[in-house]
Design a protein around this motif. Structure first.
Motif, mmCIF file in Angstrom:
data_model
loop_
_atom_site.group_PDB
_atom_site.id
_atom_site.type_symbol
_atom_site.label_atom_id
_atom_site.label_comp_id
_atom_site.label_asym_id
_atom_site.label_seq_id
_atom_site.Cartn_x
_atom_site.Cartn_y
_atom_site.Cartn_z
ATOM 1 N N SER A 1 5.626 2.070 -3.942
ATOM 2 C CA SER A 1 5.480 2.070 -5.401
ATOM 3 C C SER A 1 6.805 1.655 -6.026
ATOM 4 O O SER A 1 7.862 1.841 -5.421
ATOM 5 C CB SER A 1 5.131 3.473 -5.910
ATOM 6 O OG SER A 1 4.024 3.994 -5.230
ATOM 7 N N HIS B 1 1.715 0.583 -8.796
ATOM 8 C CA HIS B 1 1.174 0.520 -7.436
ATOM 9 C C HIS B 1 0.578 -0.870 -7.272
ATOM 10 O O HIS B 1 0.362 -1.582 -8.259
ATOM 11 C CB HIS B 1 0.103 1.592 -7.231
ATOM 12 C CG HIS B 1 0.568 2.961 -7.623
ATOM 13 N ND1 HIS B 1 1.261 3.779 -6.769
ATOM 14 C CD2 HIS B 1 0.483 3.628 -8.804
ATOM 15 C CE1 HIS B 1 1.572 4.895 -7.401
ATOM 16 N NE2 HIS B 1 1.122 4.833 -8.630
ATOM 17 N N GLU B 2 0.269 -1.216 -6.062
ATOM 18 C CA GLU B 2 -0.292 -2.540 -5.790
ATOM 19 C C GLU B 2 -1.497 -2.837 -6.685
ATOM 20 O O GLU B 2 -1.588 -3.890 -7.316
ATOM 21 C CB GLU B 2 -0.700 -2.600 -4.306
ATOM 22 C CG GLU B 2 -0.723 -3.995 -3.735
ATOM 23 C CD GLU B 2 -1.056 -3.983 -2.243
ATOM 24 O OE1 GLU B 2 -0.701 -4.958 -1.586
ATOM 25 O OE2 GLU B 2 -1.660 -3.016 -1.754
ATOM 26 N N GLY B 3 -2.403 -1.869 -6.769
ATOM 27 C CA GLY B 3 -3.637 -2.065 -7.555
ATOM 28 C C GLY B 3 -3.383 -2.164 -9.044
ATOM 29 O O GLY B 3 -3.971 -3.012 -9.732
ATOM 30 N N SER B 4 -2.517 -1.307 -9.576
ATOM 31 C CA SER B 4 -2.280 -1.303 -11.022
ATOM 32 C C SER B 4 -1.582 -2.578 -11.470
ATOM 33 O O SER B 4 -1.806 -3.082 -12.568
ATOM 34 C CB SER B 4 -1.460 -0.073 -11.448
ATOM 35 O OG SER B 4 -0.154 -0.105 -10.897
ATOM 36 N N THR C 1 -1.368 -10.972 -7.542
ATOM 37 C CA THR C 1 -0.873 -9.985 -6.582
ATOM 38 C C THR C 1 0.645 -9.882 -6.694
ATOM 39 O O THR C 1 1.293 -10.803 -7.210
ATOM 40 C CB THR C 1 -1.224 -10.397 -5.142
ATOM 41 O OG1 THR C 1 -0.511 -11.607 -4.845
ATOM 42 C CG2 THR C 1 -2.714 -10.608 -4.956
ATOM 43 N N PRO D 1 0.798 -1.229 0.000
ATOM 44 C CA PRO D 1 0.000 0.000 0.000
ATOM 45 C C PRO D 1 0.835 1.287 0.000
ATOM 46 O O PRO D 1 0.486 2.258 -0.637
ATOM 47 C CB PRO D 1 -0.832 -0.123 1.276
ATOM 48 C CG PRO D 1 -0.998 -1.596 1.442
ATOM 49 C CD PRO D 1 0.295 -2.205 0.967
ATOM 50 N N PHE E 1 -2.032 -5.573 -10.105
ATOM 51 C CA PHE E 1 -3.063 -6.623 -10.134
ATOM 52 C C PHE E 1 -3.930 -6.484 -11.386
ATOM 53 O O PHE E 1 -4.261 -7.472 -12.040
ATOM 54 C CB PHE E 1 -3.929 -6.550 -8.866
ATOM 55 C CG PHE E 1 -4.951 -7.664 -8.791
ATOM 56 C CD1 PHE E 1 -4.576 -8.928 -8.361
ATOM 57 C CD2 PHE E 1 -6.269 -7.446 -9.174
ATOM 58 C CE1 PHE E 1 -5.506 -9.969 -8.299
ATOM 59 C CE2 PHE E 1 -7.195 -8.475 -9.123
ATOM 60 C CZ PHE E 1 -6.823 -9.740 -8.685
ATOM 61 N N GLU E 2 -4.278 -5.237 -11.733
ATOM 62 C CA GLU E 2 -5.101 -5.004 -12.936
ATOM 63 C C GLU E 2 -4.386 -5.489 -14.189
ATOM 64 O O GLU E 2 -5.007 -6.054 -15.086
ATOM 65 C CB GLU E 2 -5.420 -3.506 -13.075
ATOM 66 C CG GLU E 2 -6.552 -3.044 -12.176
ATOM 67 C CD GLU E 2 -6.610 -1.519 -12.086
ATOM 68 O OE1 GLU E 2 -6.244 -0.856 -13.072
ATOM 69 O OE2 GLU E 2 -7.016 -1.019 -11.018
#
Length: 291
Positions: free
Chosen positions: A151, A166-169, A177, A148, A171-172
């Motif tokens: 980066s 970033h963590e989210g990008s 993960t 979180p 995964f997308e």
């Protein structure tokens, strides 16, 4: 959580190698009057100042490999054995780069037996509790460190071109993960680090297996669900699969530390100017520092 500290962890090796090869291709080694090549250090400084200008860190730390042998060579002697010796013009620039970084009051961090990656992983874990951490590198392996507050900024071709994760990008883009990336590398291997993983399993199959089964343990527990070909490949290379995972994982318990006070980014411009002039860096005010 909002934090005021913005800590940039710089992969000194990645910047130095990238800068060297960008100009070495045309034999432009920038040899000064003392006979010292400076092309890698000059380019590294340009990368560093461009990143600092872009990300405005409050703290900066530079991490280095300390010699070519690490604990990974003890586990697997062929680790990185496919890499040749560094070119003659680059070798004296390793120590020179550290001197120049020191003249900017940026700490140089490294530990014998570990890679710069392990040092950055250890420090990112240390700092992320109450700071925003940016890992500045050219190495996709570092994406496993995304958290979180962490980066990863990957250098692209040229100066100032970055792929920021970033963590989210992550995964997308990948469907897994950051932590699963270790198992991904264990399955598909890494030709640049010279470990094979499971022969015959590439990224596409490895991703599919991890999206379905989450981990290597999950894959092995459900091995009867795999195709006959996948099962045979994994069973044949089971030892190498487990070994490759140990090689792929960034070791975040290296014995390194750097206080926030020591990492505070503050350049003594006179000291920097003396060093750059001593090395005969041409037009450094305009080309490196941008003044």
């Amino acid at each position: 959580m909002t934090t005021t500290n913005r800590i940039m962890l710089v992969d000194g090796m990645a910047l130095l190698f990238r800068a060297f090869y960008a100009t070495a291709m045309s034999n432009y080694f920038m040899i000064n009057s003392k006979g010292m090549p400076t092309n890698a250090v000059y380019g590294m400084m340009k990368h560093l100042f461009t990143a600092i200008d872009t990300y405005q860190p409050t703290h900066v730390v530079c991490c280095w490999d300390m010699g070519s042998k690490t604990f990974r060579n003890d586990l697997f002697p062929e680790y990185k054995a496919n890499r040749g010796e560094a070119p003659d013009e680059l070798i004296p620039q390793f120590e020179l780069a550290k001197e120049v970084v020191e003249s900017l009051n940026i700490p140089n961090i490294g530990q014998a037996g570990f890679e710069a990656d392990d040092c950055m992983g250890t420090l990112s874990r240390l700092y992320r509790e109450d700071s925003q951490v940016f890992i500045f590198t050219g190495d996709q392996d570092m994406l496993q460190l995304l958290q979180p507050n962490v980066s990863v900024v990957l250098l692209k071709k040229g100066y100032g071109n970055y792929a920021e994760y970033h963590e989210g990008s992550f995964f997308e883009e990948k469907g897994i993960t950051p932590a699963q990336m270790v198992d991904l590398k264990a399955l598909m291997g890494d030709s640049s680090d010279n470990y094979p993983g499971v022969r015959g399993i590439g990224e596409k199959t490895a991703l599919k297996l991890l999206i379905k089964h989450q981990t290597i343990e999950g894959i092995l527990d459900n091995i009867d669900q795999l195709t006959k070909g996948q099962r045979n490949k994994i069973e044949q290379d089971l030892d190498m699969l487990h070994l490759s995972r140990k090689l792929a994982r960034i070791h975040c318990e290296a014995d390194v530390n750097c206080s926030l006070e020591d990492a505070l980014f503050f350049i003594d411009e006179e000291q920097m100017g003396r060093k750059f002039d001593e090395l005969e860096f041409k037009n450094w005010q305009k080309n490196i520092v941008g003044i």
